[in-house]
Write a protein that holds these residues in place. Structure first.
Motif, PDB file in Angstrom:
ATOM      1  N   GLY A 129      13.882   1.775 -14.147  1.00  0.00           N
ATOM      2  CA  GLY A 129      12.531   2.280 -14.381  1.00  0.00           C
ATOM      3  C   GLY A 129      12.496   3.472 -15.319  1.00  0.00           C
ATOM      4  O   GLY A 129      11.585   3.594 -16.150  1.00  0.00           O
ATOM      5  N   CYS A 184      13.111   2.381 -18.984  1.00  0.00           N
ATOM      6  CA  CYS A 184      11.939   1.646 -19.475  1.00  0.00           C
ATOM      7  C   CYS A 184      10.836   2.617 -19.891  1.00  0.00           C
ATOM      8  O   CYS A 184      10.236   2.467 -20.962  1.00  0.00           O
ATOM      9  CB  CYS A 184      11.441   0.693 -18.395  1.00  0.00           C
ATOM     10  SG  CYS A 184      10.116  -0.430 -18.935  1.00  0.00           S
ATOM     11  N   LYS A 185      10.588   3.621 -19.057  1.00  0.00           N
ATOM     12  CA  LYS A 185       9.560   4.602 -19.391  1.00  0.00           C
ATOM     13  C   LYS A 185       9.967   5.427 -20.600  1.00  0.00           C
ATOM     14  O   LYS A 185       9.121   5.800 -21.429  1.00  0.00           O
ATOM     15  CB  LYS A 185       9.295   5.508 -18.193  1.00  0.00           C
ATOM     16  CG  LYS A 185       8.559   4.813 -17.048  1.00  0.00           C
ATOM     17  CD  LYS A 185       8.212   5.777 -15.950  1.00  0.00           C
ATOM     18  CE  LYS A 185       7.471   5.076 -14.814  1.00  0.00           C
ATOM     19  NZ  LYS A 185       6.167   4.529 -15.262  1.00  0.00           N
ATOM     20  N   GLY A 224       9.284   3.305 -23.679  1.00  0.00           N
ATOM     21  CA  GLY A 224       7.844   3.228 -23.908  1.00  0.00           C
ATOM     22  C   GLY A 224       7.282   4.519 -24.473  1.00  0.00           C
ATOM     23  O   GLY A 224       6.426   4.490 -25.364  1.00  0.00           O
ATOM     24  N   PHE A 225       7.790   5.658 -23.984  1.00  0.00           N
ATOM     25  CA  PHE A 225       7.316   6.943 -24.469  1.00  0.00           C
ATOM     26  C   PHE A 225       7.630   7.114 -25.952  1.00  0.00           C
ATOM     27  O   PHE A 225       6.762   7.521 -26.731  1.00  0.00           O
ATOM     28  CB  PHE A 225       7.961   8.073 -23.655  1.00  0.00           C
ATOM     29  CG  PHE A 225       7.608   9.446 -24.145  1.00  0.00           C
ATOM     30  CD1 PHE A 225       6.401  10.032 -23.790  1.00  0.00           C
ATOM     31  CD2 PHE A 225       8.477  10.153 -24.966  1.00  0.00           C
ATOM     32  CE1 PHE A 225       6.072  11.305 -24.241  1.00  0.00           C
ATOM     33  CE2 PHE A 225       8.155  11.423 -25.421  1.00  0.00           C
ATOM     34  CZ  PHE A 225       6.948  12.001 -25.060  1.00  0.00           C
ATOM     35  N   ILE A 281       2.654   7.564 -19.581  1.00  0.00           N
ATOM     36  CA  ILE A 281       3.892   7.551 -18.785  1.00  0.00           C
ATOM     37  C   ILE A 281       3.750   6.730 -17.496  1.00  0.00           C
ATOM     38  O   ILE A 281       4.652   5.942 -17.172  1.00  0.00           O
ATOM     39  CB  ILE A 281       4.343   9.000 -18.478  1.00  0.00           C
ATOM     40  CG1 ILE A 281       4.851   9.661 -19.771  1.00  0.00           C
ATOM     41  CG2 ILE A 281       5.437   9.017 -17.409  1.00  0.00           C
ATOM     42  CD1 ILE A 281       5.292  11.103 -19.601  1.00  0.00           C
ATOM     43  N   TYR A 323       4.019   2.734 -18.519  1.00  0.00           N
ATOM     44  CA  TYR A 323       5.082   2.109 -19.306  1.00  0.00           C
ATOM     45  C   TYR A 323       5.843   1.119 -18.437  1.00  0.00           C
ATOM     46  O   TYR A 323       6.374   1.467 -17.377  1.00  0.00           O
ATOM     47  CB  TYR A 323       6.038   3.163 -19.871  1.00  0.00           C
ATOM     48  CG  TYR A 323       5.405   4.085 -20.877  1.00  0.00           C
ATOM     49  CD1 TYR A 323       4.515   3.598 -21.831  1.00  0.00           C
ATOM     50  CD2 TYR A 323       5.674   5.448 -20.875  1.00  0.00           C
ATOM     51  CE1 TYR A 323       3.917   4.438 -22.747  1.00  0.00           C
ATOM     52  CE2 TYR A 323       5.087   6.305 -21.798  1.00  0.00           C
ATOM     53  CZ  TYR A 323       4.204   5.791 -22.730  1.00  0.00           C
ATOM     54  OH  TYR A 323       3.612   6.629 -23.636  1.00  0.00           O
ATOM     55  N   ASP A 324       5.894  -0.121 -18.928  1.00  0.00           N
ATOM     56  CA  ASP A 324       6.528  -1.191 -18.147  1.00  0.00           C
ATOM     57  C   ASP A 324       6.983  -2.293 -19.092  1.00  0.00           C
ATOM     58  O   ASP A 324       6.759  -2.237 -20.298  1.00  0.00           O
ATOM     59  CB  ASP A 324       5.544  -1.739 -17.114  1.00  0.00           C
ATOM     60  CG  ASP A 324       6.249  -2.391 -15.925  1.00  0.00           C
ATOM     61  OD1 ASP A 324       7.470  -2.605 -16.012  1.00  0.00           O
ATOM     62  OD2 ASP A 324       5.558  -2.688 -14.929  1.00  0.00           O
ATOM     63  N   CYS A 380       9.748  -2.206 -23.595  1.00  0.00           N
ATOM     64  CA  CYS A 380       8.871  -1.499 -22.669  1.00  0.00           C
ATOM     65  C   CYS A 380       7.818  -0.734 -23.464  1.00  0.00           C
ATOM     66  O   CYS A 380       8.142  -0.040 -24.427  1.00  0.00           O
ATOM     67  CB  CYS A 380       9.672  -0.524 -21.812  1.00  0.00           C
ATOM     68  SG  CYS A 380      10.764  -1.322 -20.611  1.00  0.00           S
ATOM     69  N   ASN A 435       3.231   0.485 -23.148  1.00  0.00           N
ATOM     70  CA  ASN A 435       2.107   0.691 -22.254  1.00  0.00           C
ATOM     71  C   ASN A 435       1.579  -0.666 -21.805  1.00  0.00           C
ATOM     72  O   ASN A 435       1.053  -1.440 -22.600  1.00  0.00           O
ATOM     73  CB  ASN A 435       1.012   1.488 -22.962  1.00  0.00           C
ATOM     74  CG  ASN A 435       0.006   2.062 -21.979  1.00  0.00           C
ATOM     75  OD1 ASN A 435      -0.467   1.376 -21.093  1.00  0.00           O
ATOM     76  ND2 ASN A 435      -0.318   3.339 -22.156  1.00  0.00           N
TER      77      ASN A 435
END
Length: 352
Positions: A56, A59-60, A63-64, A119, A122-123, A129, A131
């Motif tokens: 997790g 992944c975040k 995405g960030f 944040i 994000y997945d 990954c 939003n």
């Protein structure tokens, strides 16, 4: 990366608003492209996506930084403002520089706000990954940026079209019209616009397919958009190098070698850092020598190779020397504001 190195090595470009906008745009574009390069690797492994080895947190994190890379699109909007102030309203570099904090600060602020706001959302979105919110709010700034850039460039096109129609009545040769400084800057702005359109509208459409739930049923489009999204830096590099290479009348193959010369400098510096790290970690103190393609001699544009260098340091020195010579050989992409004003004065004298 090549654009970043080229601007940082040139004090004149670093001081201009255009150079700072392109530098910031390239930095955030590099940030986003590197995040895309990990593809499915940061996706949590328990989701059974091919290549996923993350969790997790990874992944975040991906995405960030992908969202941070979107700041490049907002800086494209700031670049369009720079062009309209120069071409339509005739602002000088000194006057435009007073707006520099806004041109850089507004895109950065918007990007940071939406990157941190996303944040919790994000997945996994199959390719990487990002939003994964079921709402369209994460993509509103991108849609606004695309519309804003399109409107600004439409205004510029109409203005240049009217100006050129008027000026044709007072010019003897249409060839001089086509080679005017204003026309050159205008076409350069159009090429940057095309690079923008090749990346961000497909990204927006891709995000919409995820939100609508239809993305998983359109493999062809996902593949197409997924290949285009990380490539703005590549298209910008071609546009950025185009004016100086055109002035030198370099053929396409030489064009590629010219761009590769700057890219080779970056790779050589990275390789040297890796080599020093590996050498320091070698318990027996044996020197590690790079072999293969990295040790082959580099042939500059229009030159001939001098054989394979004896050491890595000699190769890196040769590469850097070739790059410095190549960069110094060409002018900056745009003329200075003084040259712009001088061109306007000469055009005004011809009209009279």
């Amino acid at each position: 990366m090549t654009i970043i190195v080229d601007i940082l090595r040139n004090e004149g470009k670093r001081q201009k608003t255009f150079g700072q906008l392109i530098l910031a745009l390239s930095i955030f574009d590099l940030m986003g492209s590197m995040s895309y390069a990990f593809t499915t690797l940061p996706i949590p492994e328990e989701e059974y996506v091919y290549g996923s080895k993350g969790n997790g947190g990874t992944c975040k994190l991906q995405g960030f930084f992908i969202q941070m890379g979107m700041i490049a699109a907002y800086l494209n909007a700031a670049l369009s403002v720079h062009y309209i102030l120069m071409l339509k309203y005739g602002w000088s570099e000194e006057r435009i520089s007073k707006l520099r904090p806004l041109l850089l600060g507004i895109p950065l602020s918007i990007g940071l706000v939406f990157a941190f706001a996303g944040i919790p959302f994000y997945d996994n979105v199959f390719l990487w990954c990002n939003n994964a919110s079921a709402s369209v709010w994460p993509d509103i700034p991108m849609a606004v940026a695309i519309a804003f850039v399109s409107i600004i460039m439409a205004v510029i096109c109409w203005h240049v079209y009217k100006e050129e129609r008027v000026s044709m009545k007072w010019r003897i040769s249409t060839r001089r019209q086509n080679t005017s400084l204003t026309t050159k800057v205008f076409w350069q702005s159009i090429y940057f616009l095309l690079a923008f359109y090749l990346v961000w509208p497909p990204y927006l459409a891709l995000q919409y397919t995820w939100v609508s739930g239809n993305g998983y049923n359109r493999y062809g489009f996902i593949l197409f958009a997924g290949m285009l999204v990380p490539l703005q830096g590549f298209w910008n590099l071609i546009v950025y190098m185009r004016p100086r290479i055109k002035r030198q009348n370099i053929q396409p193959v030489q064009w590629f070698l010219h761009i590769a010369s700057l890219t080779r400098l970056v790779s050589s510096v990275v390789s040297r850092s890796i080599r020093q790290t590996l050498s320091a970690s070698n318990d027996e103190g044996e020197q590690i020598v790079l072999t293969g393609n990295d040790s082959s001699s580099f042939i500059p544009v229009g030159g001939e190779g001098n054989g394979e260098p004896d050491t890595f340091e000699e190769e890196e020195s040769n590469v850097e020397g070739n790059v410095v010579s190549s960069v110094k050989m060409h002018c900056s992409v745009f003329c200075s504001s003084d040259e712009m004003e001088e061109n306007k004065s000469s055009s005004h004298d011809e009209t009279q």
